[in-house]
Design an enzyme around this catalytic site. Structure first.
Site, PDB file in Angstrom:
ATOM      1  N   CYS A   1      25.944 -63.278 -18.715  1.00 19.92           N
ATOM      2  CA  CYS A   1      26.971 -62.251 -18.509  1.00 19.92           C
ATOM      3  C   CYS A   1      28.364 -62.844 -18.714  1.00 19.92           C
ATOM      4  CB  CYS A   1      26.833 -61.702 -17.090  1.00 19.92           C
ATOM      5  SG  CYS A   1      28.205 -60.663 -16.565  1.00 19.92           S
TER       6      CYS A   1
ATOM      7  N   SER B   1      25.339 -50.811  -8.944  1.00 21.00           N
ATOM      8  CA  SER B   1      24.470 -51.811  -9.555  1.00 21.00           C
ATOM      9  C   SER B   1      24.722 -53.143  -8.870  1.00 21.00           C
ATOM     10  CB  SER B   1      24.786 -51.917 -11.048  1.00 21.00           C
ATOM     11  OG  SER B   1      23.994 -52.923 -11.649  1.00 21.00           O
TER      12      SER B   1
ATOM     13  N   CYS C   1      25.795 -65.370 -13.289  1.00 21.98           N
ATOM     14  CA  CYS C   1      24.621 -65.088 -14.132  1.00 21.98           C
ATOM     15  C   CYS C   1      24.932 -65.609 -15.544  1.00 21.98           C
ATOM     16  CB  CYS C   1      24.325 -63.594 -14.162  1.00 21.98           C
ATOM     17  SG  CYS C   1      24.091 -62.921 -12.507  1.00 21.98           S
TER      18      CYS C   1
ATOM     19  N   SER D   1      19.782 -55.409 -10.718  1.00 24.32           N
ATOM     20  CA  SER D   1      19.678 -56.186 -11.961  1.00 24.32           C
ATOM     21  C   SER D   1      18.595 -57.229 -11.785  1.00 24.32           C
ATOM     22  CB  SER D   1      21.027 -56.842 -12.268  1.00 24.32           C
ATOM     23  OG  SER D   1      22.000 -55.833 -12.395  1.00 24.32           O
ATOM     24  N   LEU D   2      17.390 -56.834 -12.088  1.00 22.05           N
ATOM     25  CA  LEU D   2      16.235 -57.707 -11.846  1.00 22.05           C
ATOM     26  C   LEU D   2      16.099 -58.738 -12.980  1.00 22.05           C
ATOM     27  CD1 LEU D   2      13.913 -58.061  -9.802  1.00 22.05           C
ATOM     28  CD2 LEU D   2      12.506 -56.625 -11.296  1.00 22.05           C
TER      29      LEU D   2
ATOM     30  N   CYS E   1      27.575 -53.527 -21.487  1.00 21.65           N
ATOM     31  CA  CYS E   1      27.146 -54.240 -20.278  1.00 21.65           C
ATOM     32  C   CYS E   1      27.225 -55.736 -20.485  1.00 21.65           C
ATOM     33  CB  CYS E   1      25.696 -53.928 -19.954  1.00 21.65           C
ATOM     34  SG  CYS E   1      25.380 -52.221 -19.628  1.00 21.65           S
TER      35      CYS E   1
ATOM     36  N   CYS F   1      33.687 -62.606 -11.409  1.00 28.05           N
ATOM     37  CA  CYS F   1      32.504 -62.504 -10.548  1.00 28.05           C
ATOM     38  C   CYS F   1      32.060 -63.910 -10.187  1.00 28.05           C
ATOM     39  CB  CYS F   1      31.377 -61.773 -11.275  1.00 28.05           C
ATOM     40  SG  CYS F   1      29.913 -61.539 -10.223  1.00 28.05           S
TER      41      CYS F   1
ATOM     42  N   ASN G   1      23.123 -57.749 -24.620  1.00 30.89           N
ATOM     43  CA  ASN G   1      24.306 -57.720 -25.474  1.00 30.89           C
ATOM     44  C   ASN G   1      24.829 -59.143 -25.647  1.00 30.89           C
ATOM     45  OD1 ASN G   1      24.611 -54.846 -25.899  1.00 30.89           O
ATOM     46  ND2 ASN G   1      25.039 -54.737 -23.709  1.00 30.89           N
TER      47      ASN G   1
HETATM   48  N1  SAH Z   1      27.304 -57.290 -10.714  1.00 33.36           N
HETATM   49  C1  SAH Z   1      26.528 -56.114 -10.832  1.00 33.36           C
HETATM   50  C2  SAH Z   1      27.201 -55.018 -11.639  1.00 33.36           C
HETATM   51  C3  SAH Z   1      27.949 -55.436 -12.883  1.00 33.36           C
HETATM   52  S1  SAH Z   1      26.972 -56.058 -14.209  1.00 33.36           S
HETATM   53  C4  SAH Z   1      25.163 -56.414 -11.375  1.00 33.36           C
HETATM   54  O1  SAH Z   1      24.945 -57.530 -11.839  1.00 33.36           O
HETATM   55  O2  SAH Z   1      24.300 -55.549 -11.289  1.00 33.36           O
HETATM   56  C5  SAH Z   1      26.337 -54.546 -14.905  1.00 33.36           C
HETATM   57  C6  SAH Z   1      24.994 -54.698 -15.600  1.00 33.36           C
HETATM   58  O3  SAH Z   1      25.124 -55.405 -16.831  1.00 33.36           O
HETATM   59  C7  SAH Z   1      23.963 -55.461 -14.786  1.00 33.36           C
HETATM   60  O4  SAH Z   1      22.715 -54.821 -14.825  1.00 33.36           O
HETATM   61  C8  SAH Z   1      23.919 -56.775 -15.515  1.00 33.36           C
HETATM   62  O5  SAH Z   1      22.744 -57.484 -15.257  1.00 33.36           O
HETATM   63  C9  SAH Z   1      24.054 -56.318 -16.931  1.00 33.36           C
HETATM   64  N2  SAH Z   1      24.391 -57.360 -17.887  1.00 33.36           N
HETATM   65  C10 SAH Z   1      25.083 -58.495 -17.683  1.00 33.36           C
HETATM   66  N3  SAH Z   1      25.186 -59.197 -18.833  1.00 33.36           N
HETATM   67  C11 SAH Z   1      24.541 -58.479 -19.784  1.00 33.36           C
HETATM   68  C12 SAH Z   1      24.330 -58.654 -21.189  1.00 33.36           C
HETATM   69  N4  SAH Z   1      24.825 -59.704 -21.822  1.00 33.36           N
HETATM   70  N5  SAH Z   1      23.627 -57.701 -21.841  1.00 33.36           N
HETATM   71  C13 SAH Z   1      23.160 -56.604 -21.200  1.00 33.36           C
HETATM   72  N6  SAH Z   1      23.348 -56.373 -19.895  1.00 33.36           N
HETATM   73  C14 SAH Z   1      24.032 -57.301 -19.192  1.00 33.36           C
HETATM   74 FE1  SF4 Z   2      28.327 -60.827 -11.755  1.00 30.05          FE
HETATM   75 FE2  SF4 Z   2      26.718 -58.803 -12.388  1.00 30.05          FE
HETATM   76 FE3  SF4 Z   2      27.676 -60.443 -14.294  1.00 30.05          FE
HETATM   77 FE4  SF4 Z   2      25.844 -61.359 -12.568  1.00 30.05          FE
HETATM   78  S1  SF4 Z   2      25.581 -59.720 -14.085  1.00 30.05           S
HETATM   79  S2  SF4 Z   2      27.725 -62.427 -13.191  1.00 30.05           S
HETATM   80  S3  SF4 Z   2      26.436 -60.295 -10.710  1.00 30.05           S
HETATM   81  S4  SF4 Z   2      28.872 -59.076 -13.019  1.00 30.05           S
END
Ligand code: SAH
Ligand code: SF4
Length: 344
Positions: A114, A185, A111, A208-209, A327, A107, A284
């Site tokens: 993530c 999402s 973020c 994903s706010l 997630c 991606c 997570n």
């Molecule tokens: N790119 C999209 C969809 C994939 S991420 C997005 O960001 O919405 C799927 C979800 O996992 C999103 O809501 C993201 O914010 C959340 N996410 C990412 N890292 C996370 C983490 N470490 N713990 C919990 N949720 C997380």
């Molecule tokens: Fe990409 Fe969603 Fe992860 Fe942000 S949270 S890096 S948009 S997969």
């Protein structure tokens, strides 16, 4: 080369020029109604099966297959033809079967919390690569049928817009999945949300706010610098007006970062006028972000306070943590090494 799951019926008819029409029907039903791979469609001749298999190869090869939560959560790592890897998660609940699919290898959104974002972007997935994730999960779930699809795996679905919408249409038309049970999402690509609102698909949109003030959201979610909270809000209004559907905000609670009382009020202010629903989940763990999720008691407090402030909120239970399937934990990791280059 096309793959088995990105062909339209017309294209299949073209490929089978000279064959009777019922042959096309048999193959179409085999692929879409019986979840067969082309090589398994035994109602057609071996020669035809071989031709189909050669011209419509499968796009995914299983590189790893692990289960947890007493077998109810299963994660596959798939190797693509060029060596990149992606992941799909199947979750069996009592009342539904949900598949979480990837739309990109990696991606580009970066973020910080993530694992996919930490590993960077490799490439877009094709329609065939996305749809085949669902087909394979459907085969594994049998005799139960997949009821829900969430675009919450690796990648930003709205940054691979045509493939995301193409997948939704294929699943809706060919697999008969109700669009209501499909959740896209997004990190908040405002113009793409507005475009999606006009597609006439009764999807669920999750945004994903995570943070509701620009200074801190810029830090955690870099795309906020391009589409800030005000711009995102406009897109949410367009979504509501065009689709009449409620938006969900995802909020991964990070201890001391976005689980403070101030964060709570900012979220309530942002979500209430939109009539949005808030999904709370403790963050997570990921290797590249050394901050931890909020304790369960704080998560419950957040939910209760949001309700007090007139915002609907639910706590989502985390699945798959022990196999890095939860997630934000999906990444190109092989033998403990994180890769942003093809794994061959
Ligand atoms: N790119 C999209 C969809 C994939 S991420 C997005 O960001 O919405 C799927 C979800 O996992 C999103 O809501 C993201 O914010 C959340 N996410 C990412 N890292 C996370 C983490 N470490 N713990 C919990 N949720 C997380
Ligand atoms: Fe990409 Fe969603 Fe992860 Fe942000 S949270 S890096 S948009 S997969």
């Amino acid at each position: 080369m096309a793959s088995a799951y990105e062909l339209t019926r017309d294209e299949l008819t073209g490929l089978l020029a000279g064959e009777p029409k019922y042959r096309v029907d048999q193959i179409w039903q085999g692929i879409w109604e019986q979840d067969r791979f082309p090589e398994e469609i035994t109602t057609i001749s071996k020669a035809l099966r071989e031709k189909l298999t050669a011209e419509l190869p499968l796009a995914l090869e299983v590189a790893n297959d692990v289960s947890t939560d007493e077998g109810t959560t299963r994660k596959w790592v798939y190797r693509l033809h060029d060596g990149y890897t992606i992941e799909t998660v199947l979750m069996n609940y009592e009342d539904r079967v949900t598949v979480c699919i990837s739309t990109q290898a990696g991606c580009a959104m970066g973020c910080t919390f993530c694992a996919t974002g930490q590993a960077g972007f490799s490439r877009q997935l094709t329609l065939g690569e996305v749809v085949e994730q669902v087909v394979r999960a459907g085969r594994a779930a049998a005799p139960r049928r997949i009821s829900n699809i969430v675009f919450m795996g690796m990648g930003e679905p709205l940054a691979n817009y045509d493939v995301t919408v193409g997948t939704i249409r294929a699943l809706h038309h060919e697999r008969g999945l109700s669009a209501r049970n499909l959740t896209v999402s997004t990190v908040g690509i405002a113009p793409a949300i507005e475009r999606l609102a006009l597609e006439g698909l009764p999807l669920t949109l999750a945004i994903s706010l995570h943070v509701a003030n620009d200074a801190e959201r810029d830090e955690l979610i870099p795309i906020n610098k391009r589409y800030n909270l005000e711009r995102l809000y406009q897109a949410c209004e367009v979504w509501r007006n065009e689709t009449g559907r409620r938006i969900s905000f995802e909020w991964a609670l990070i201890s001391g970062v976005n689980d403070t009382d101030q964060a709570l009020y900012e979220l309530a202010e942002y979500a209430r006028p939109l009539g949005a629903h808030v999904n709370l989940i403790p963050l997570n763990p990921t290797p590249g972000y050394l901050v931890i999720g909020s304790p369960a008691s704080r998560v419950r407090y957040f939910r209760d306070e949001l309700e007090e402030l007139g915002v609907n909120a639910t706590v989502r239970r985390t699945r798959g943590r022990t196999i890095d399937a939860a997630c934000g934990q999906l990444a190109n990791v092989t033998n403990g090494k994180r890769r942003s280059i093809p794994v061959r």
